[in-house]
Design an enzyme around this catalytic site. Structure first.
Site, PDB file in Angstrom:
ATOM      1  N   ASP A   8       0.848  -1.186   0.000  1.00  0.00           N
ATOM      2  CA  ASP A   8       0.000   0.000   0.000  1.00  0.00           C
ATOM      3  C   ASP A   8       0.886   1.240   0.000  1.00  0.00           C
ATOM      4  OD1 ASP A   8       0.946   0.269   2.608  1.00  0.00           O
ATOM      5  OD2 ASP A   8      -1.018   0.035   3.552  1.00  0.00           O
ATOM      6  N   THR A  67       1.868  -2.511   9.102  1.00  0.00           N
ATOM      7  CA  THR A  67       2.214  -3.547  10.081  1.00  0.00           C
ATOM      8  C   THR A  67       2.446  -4.904   9.450  1.00  0.00           C
ATOM      9  OG1 THR A  67      -0.086  -4.186  10.449  1.00  0.00           O
ATOM     10  CG2 THR A  67       0.834  -2.441  11.889  1.00  0.00           C
TER      11      THR A  67
END
Length: 149
Positions: A8, A67
């Site tokens: 992303d 994460t």
């Protein structure tokens, strides 16, 4: 090895570094991620790489977000994917040896880039041990089959 990579907006720089690192080691890398810093939704990139792994377009997949968790969850929604989110090399290695993981995820906000390279190295070098572990892989496939109904 042909490796799919996705990310992303948070992990654009990491993807670029990891891609170059993999290519310097002789791997072919197919980019399924964004190259823009504009907000992007990690599920579409996790799914894109996972679909490429399942179809055989690539041998394995690596996905990166903040994460590593969200993009890994997205990848694991695709039947046939065993994506492991790792923040250190030991889990990455055992995910290959015991779980025959075909995708790896990690977080650009969680691990430093040199640690990320070490995680990638042990994951790519790890070999599935088969034997007693195959029973559990078969059980995972049974779960997927039941979910398709």
């Amino acid at each position: 090895m042909k490796i799919g990579i996705g990310n992303d907006h948070v992990a654009v720089e990491y993807k670029s570094i990891v891609r170059g690192y993999l290519e310097s080691k002789g791997h072919e890398v197919v980019n399924f991620g964004t190259d823009s810093l504009e907000r992007a939704n990690y599920p579409e990139y996790g799914e894109a790489v996972a679909n490429a792994v399942v179809s055989g377009e690539v041998d394995r997949g690596i996905v990166i977000c903040g994460t590593g968790v969200g993009i890994g969850i997205a990848a694991n929604k695709v039947n046939g994917i065993r994506c492991c989110t790792c923040s250190e090399p030991y889990s990455a290695l055992l995910s290959r040896q015991h779980n025959n993981s075909n995708m790896l995820s990690f977080g650009a906000r969680v691990v430093g880039i040199e640690l990320a390279k070490m995680i990638v190295d042990v994951w790519l070098d790890g070999e599935y041990e088969d034997g007693r572990h195959q029973v559990r892989i078969d059980m995972l496939r049974d779960i997927e089959a039941r979910q398709r109904r």
